[in-house]
Enzyme design. Structure first.
Site, PDB file in Angstrom:
ATOM      1  N   HIS A  97       0.039  43.910   1.690  1.00 13.76           N
ATOM      2  CA  HIS A  97       0.852  43.078   2.064  1.00 13.76           C
ATOM      3  C   HIS A  97       2.286  42.837   1.192  1.00 13.76           C
ATOM      4  O   HIS A  97       2.847  41.772   0.884  1.00 13.76           O
ATOM      5  CB  HIS A  97      -0.001  41.641   2.163  1.00 13.76           C
ATOM      6  CG  HIS A  97      -0.545  41.418   3.554  1.00 13.76           C
ATOM      7  ND1 HIS A  97      -1.498  42.201   4.004  1.00 13.76           N
ATOM      8  CD2 HIS A  97      -0.357  40.474   4.404  1.00 13.76           C
ATOM      9  CE1 HIS A  97      -2.070  41.621   5.019  1.00 13.76           C
ATOM     10  NE2 HIS A  97      -1.232  40.789   5.510  1.00 13.76           N
ATOM     11  N   ASP A 170      -1.025  31.126  -1.070  1.00 10.73           N
ATOM     12  CA  ASP A 170      -0.541  30.332   0.140  1.00 10.73           C
ATOM     13  C   ASP A 170      -1.366  30.846   1.239  1.00 10.73           C
ATOM     14  O   ASP A 170      -1.967  30.297   2.191  1.00 10.73           O
ATOM     15  CB  ASP A 170       0.711  30.151   0.499  1.00 10.73           C
ATOM     16  CG  ASP A 170       1.440  29.479  -0.577  1.00 10.73           C
ATOM     17  OD1 ASP A 170       0.860  28.561  -1.214  1.00 10.73           O
ATOM     18  OD2 ASP A 170       2.757  29.407  -0.188  1.00 10.73           O
ATOM     19  N   GLU A 286       3.867  21.546  -3.602  1.00  4.38           N
ATOM     20  CA  GLU A 286       4.791  22.478  -3.276  1.00  4.38           C
ATOM     21  C   GLU A 286       6.017  21.919  -2.809  1.00  4.38           C
ATOM     22  O   GLU A 286       5.984  20.605  -2.815  1.00  4.38           O
ATOM     23  CB  GLU A 286       4.074  23.589  -2.203  1.00  4.38           C
ATOM     24  CG  GLU A 286       3.409  24.513  -2.809  1.00  4.38           C
ATOM     25  CD  GLU A 286       3.199  25.817  -2.189  1.00  4.38           C
ATOM     26  OE1 GLU A 286       3.794  26.008  -1.137  1.00  4.38           O
ATOM     27  OE2 GLU A 286       2.370  26.804  -2.542  1.00  4.38           O
TER      28      GLU A 286
HETATM   29  P1  FAD Z   1      -1.132  45.448  -1.976  1.00  2.68           P
HETATM   30  O1  FAD Z   1       0.047  45.097  -1.184  1.00  2.68           O
HETATM   31  O2  FAD Z   1      -2.018  46.584  -1.292  1.00  2.68           O
HETATM   32  O3  FAD Z   1      -0.828  46.132  -3.415  1.00  2.68           O
HETATM   33  C1  FAD Z   1       0.041  45.546  -4.189  1.00  2.68           C
HETATM   34  C2  FAD Z   1       0.176  46.258  -5.511  1.00  2.68           C
HETATM   35  O4  FAD Z   1      -0.979  46.123  -6.380  1.00  2.68           O
HETATM   36  C3  FAD Z   1       0.529  47.819  -5.342  1.00  2.68           C
HETATM   37  O5  FAD Z   1       1.375  48.232  -6.440  1.00  2.68           O
HETATM   38  C4  FAD Z   1      -0.799  48.292  -5.458  1.00  2.68           C
HETATM   39  O6  FAD Z   1      -0.883  49.405  -5.694  1.00  2.68           O
HETATM   40  C5  FAD Z   1      -1.655  47.291  -6.594  1.00  2.68           C
HETATM   41  N1  FAD Z   1      -3.157  47.459  -6.000  1.00  2.68           N
HETATM   42  C6  FAD Z   1      -3.570  46.985  -5.144  1.00  2.68           C
HETATM   43  N2  FAD Z   1      -4.981  47.022  -5.125  1.00  2.68           N
HETATM   44  C7  FAD Z   1      -5.046  47.195  -6.470  1.00  2.68           C
HETATM   45  C8  FAD Z   1      -6.530  47.261  -7.233  1.00  2.68           C
HETATM   46  N3  FAD Z   1      -7.495  47.019  -6.771  1.00  2.68           N
HETATM   47  N4  FAD Z   1      -6.003  47.522  -8.595  1.00  2.68           N
HETATM   48  C9  FAD Z   1      -4.944  47.797  -8.982  1.00  2.68           C
HETATM   49  N5  FAD Z   1      -3.859  47.864  -8.456  1.00  2.68           N
HETATM   50  C10 FAD Z   1      -3.973  47.224  -7.024  1.00  2.68           C
HETATM   51  N6  FAD Z   1       1.757  35.906  -3.491  1.00  2.68           N
HETATM   52  C11 FAD Z   1       1.591  34.836  -4.122  1.00  2.68           C
HETATM   53  O7  FAD Z   1       1.604  34.815  -5.337  1.00  2.68           O
HETATM   54  N7  FAD Z   1       1.555  33.649  -3.504  1.00  2.68           N
HETATM   55  C12 FAD Z   1       1.594  33.547  -2.234  1.00  2.68           C
HETATM   56  O8  FAD Z   1       1.596  32.433  -1.676  1.00  2.68           O
HETATM   57  C13 FAD Z   1       1.699  34.545  -1.308  1.00  2.68           C
HETATM   58  N8  FAD Z   1       1.690  34.349  -0.057  1.00  2.68           N
HETATM   59  C14 FAD Z   1       1.847  35.598   0.787  1.00  2.68           C
HETATM   60  C15 FAD Z   1       1.756  35.437   2.199  1.00  2.68           C
HETATM   61  C16 FAD Z   1       1.949  36.525   2.835  1.00  2.68           C
HETATM   62  C17 FAD Z   1       1.926  36.427   4.513  1.00  2.68           C
HETATM   63  C18 FAD Z   1       2.226  37.707   2.356  1.00  2.68           C
HETATM   64  C19 FAD Z   1       2.296  38.986   3.386  1.00  2.68           C
HETATM   65  C20 FAD Z   1       2.201  37.867   1.018  1.00  2.68           C
HETATM   66  C21 FAD Z   1       2.079  36.725   0.210  1.00  2.68           C
HETATM   67  N9  FAD Z   1       2.022  36.875  -1.309  1.00  2.68           N
HETATM   68  C22 FAD Z   1       1.749  35.975  -1.762  1.00  2.68           C
HETATM   69  C23 FAD Z   1       2.348  38.058  -1.965  1.00  2.68           C
HETATM   70  C24 FAD Z   1       1.067  38.726  -2.363  1.00  2.68           C
HETATM   71  O9  FAD Z   1       0.087  38.243  -3.203  1.00  2.68           O
HETATM   72  C25 FAD Z   1       1.330  40.186  -2.945  1.00  2.68           C
HETATM   73  O10 FAD Z   1       1.919  41.079  -1.872  1.00  2.68           O
HETATM   74  C26 FAD Z   1      -0.208  41.241  -2.962  1.00  2.68           C
HETATM   75  O11 FAD Z   1       0.065  42.169  -3.674  1.00  2.68           O
HETATM   76  C27 FAD Z   1      -0.924  41.525  -1.702  1.00  2.68           C
HETATM   77  O12 FAD Z   1      -2.188  41.974  -2.096  1.00  2.68           O
HETATM   78  P2  FAD Z   1      -2.519  43.135  -1.144  1.00  2.68           P
HETATM   79  O13 FAD Z   1      -3.982  43.088  -1.136  1.00  2.68           O
HETATM   80  O14 FAD Z   1      -1.909  43.291   0.092  1.00  2.68           O
HETATM   81  O15 FAD Z   1      -1.858  44.166  -2.227  1.00  2.68           O
END
Ligand code: FAD
Length: 524
Positions: A97, A170, A286
């Protein structure tokens, strides 16, 4: 020459993997450990899925997707990479994400599909502790959670025990490893800190392939490095998250302002709670911008109030909304009404423009998922998302309103998506962690969450984002970008500022061959 050599090495090991898979030939085991050879997936559809993310802006096809069935597999993968003359880059991928390819690998690298561990853990990815010992966490309760698990599942598992984590994002369909690699912020951050401030212990496989259990007391260098570490130092395979007794319901209040000064002053008043008098504090604060750009999303408000809200927006062009929440238990309804009245008393919103909902705790926390379903049904979820997320120091938020909200966004009348703005207290962040913030006691999280329908719109939003960054630069507003990417080396050095050397040293210590999370573009 290096590039050619690297390609040749990659092709060599890929053919070895293919051979191992096809023949299980023991003689090749010294190169690709035979227990992990079958876990490299080259299926074109799998590669294609791993080549994009929620942003749909950056695309990079990996050579393989690694599908671990245990933490040992992750260690074996990283050790294998380290053993190669030119190591493979490895990108842990949670839900992808991210917006700018942060969970993708560079050419020739491997995407480590963390969600695969779900199957391996066999439904045991979230273990809620027996709280009787009262040894850890504010009230002695915690959950041990796999790094691949979703926050929404942590919510459900802990609610079954009448418990809940304190700090959220969120949106809950994000992995523990993904948000802990950034910060994890939401309306609870002012009070409980970001999610990285709400971790008791971690298991991490470092870039050297070592499994380290770490906390503030034990192996603390790894603990602080990994929290907010953008995936650079290790793969989080378990996090211990503190839990507290869960409320059952929430009072969810919107207060509408036509004056930014009053809006931000009231927001700051709401987050300046006194720790000794915690029960009277808001649980979530917020802010949202409502721009005169039809169709307005007024779904929060009763139908008969929507016309007068529309005319308020038309009249002022821009309306600022404080979103305020107070949790409560079913049996304390009368008390919560009084607590909300106390919180709202004296606030300078437009008279009579106060709206309130009463929903379950779970419905409130999972609110963005409801929006996701609507957007998916309209084909508007899987679209490009040229987002801009920044932290703005409190001392300049008023200049930011004039120059950006009014000067750029309102003037251009470009905001497709959502604009969120709210203050947080810096004393709830721990500076030993890798995450960076502005150097002021209070700073604002500002998110421009654009959704684009086509390439032209992506360009339009990206241009606007650049104009905003340029405005801040030209006017000396020392913002910090959050969830950022696509930066040059020099820009990353500036991003980390005084923390850059520490960040670099941590890389040398925990991932000396610069294997992990190359999609962040920091060290490659
Ligand atoms: P990924 O996109 O899969 O990974 C993100 C990063 O972390 C990459 O560099 C990856 O290599 C690394 N990573 C993933 N898993 C691990 C692991 N287990 N160990 C070490 N590194 C790892 N963020 C906020 O803070 N607050 C919000 O309210 C918020 N709302 C959001 C709403 C939406 C609809 C979306 C799409 C995103 C939102 N985000 C928010 C952003 C979100 O927190 C980050 O994009 C987060 O990285 C997403 O988690 P993911 O599991 O998809 O990570």
């Amino acid at each position: 020459r290096n590039f050619m050599f690297s390609r040749a090495m990659v092709l060599l090991w890929l053919s070895i993997i293919a051979f191992t898979q096809a023949h299980s030939h023991p003689s090749s085991a010294f190169l690709v450990p035979k227990e992990i050879a079958p876990k490299f997936n080259h299926d074109p559809q799998t590669l294609s899925l791993a080549s994009t993310d929620y942003g749909h802006i950056v695309h990079e096809t990996p050579e393989a997707v690694f599908e671990p069935s245990s933490v040992n597999d992750i260690m074996a993968l990283i050790n294998f990479s380290n053993s190669l003359p030119i190591p493979l880059t490895i990108a842990a991928r949670g839900q992808a994400h991210s917006n700018l390819g942060q969970a993708m690998t560079t050419r020739g690298g491997v995407v480590l599909n963390m969600t695969q561990l779900n199957g391996y853990r066999n439904g045991c990815g979230i273990i809620v502790s027996d709280c009787d010992g009262k040894k850890e966490g504010p009230l002695g309760c915690y959950a041990d959670v796999g790094g691949e698990q979703l926050w929404v599942d942590v919510l459900h598992a802990s609610l079954q025990h009448g418990l809940t984590p304190l700090s959220w994002t969120d949106y809950l369909y994000l992995t523990i490893g993904g948000t802990l690699s950034n910060a994890g912020i939401s309306g609870q951050t002012f009070r409980f800190g970001p999610q990285i401030s709400n971790v008791l212990e971690l298991d991490v496989v470092t870039g050297k392939g070592e499994l380290v259990t770490c906390s503030a007391e034990k192996n603390s260098e790894a603990f602080y490095a990994v929290l907010g570490g953008l995936g650079q130092f290790g793969v989080i395979t378990r996090a211990r998250i503190p839990l507290r007794p869960a409320p059952t319901r929430v009072k969810w209040v919107h207060l509408l302002y036509n004056n930014f000064t009053a809006f931000s002053r009231d927001q700051e008043h709401l987050i300046s709670f006194n720790e000794r008098n915690e029960t009277n504090a808001a649980d979530y604060v917020e802010g949202i911008l409502l721009l005169n750009q039809p169709p307005l999303d007024l779904s929060f408000y009763p139908a008969f109030d929507q016309p007068r809200i529309t005319s308020l927006v038309t009249q002022h062009g821009i309306i600022y909304i404080i979103e305020l929440v107070k949790y409560y238990h079913n049996n304390s309804k009368a008390a919560v009404d009084q607590e909300v009245a106390n919180l709202v008393n004296g606030l300078m919103f437009v008279p009579t423009f106060k709206f309130e909902k009463d929903v379950s705790y779970e419905e409130f926390l999972n609110r963005v998922h409801a929006e996701e379903e609507v957007l998916r049904s309209k084909g508007l979820w899987e679209v490009p998302h040229p987002w801009l997320n920044i932290f703005v120091p409190r001392s300049r938020i008023s200049d930011f309103n004039e120059g950006v909200f009014k000067g750029i966004i309102l003037k251009q009348n470009i905001i497709a998506g959502l604009c969120i703005v709210y203050p947080v207290n810096r004393n709830k962040w721990d500076d030993r962690m890798s995450a960076v913030t502005p150097d002021e006691d209070v700073f604002y999280g500002v998110s421009l969450l654009h959704a684009a329908t086509g390439f032209d719109e992506v360009k339009t939003f990206q241009t606007q984002n650049q104009q905003i960054l340029q405005f801040c630069k030209d006017n000396g507003i020392k913002i910090t970008e959050y969830l950022t990417g696509n930066k040059t080396h020099q820009e990353w050095v500036q991003h980390f500022g005084p923390k850059w050397k520490l960040f670099q040293d941590r890389k040398t210590q925990f991932d000396p061959k610069r294997i992990l999370s190359p999609g962040q573009g920091i060290f490659q």
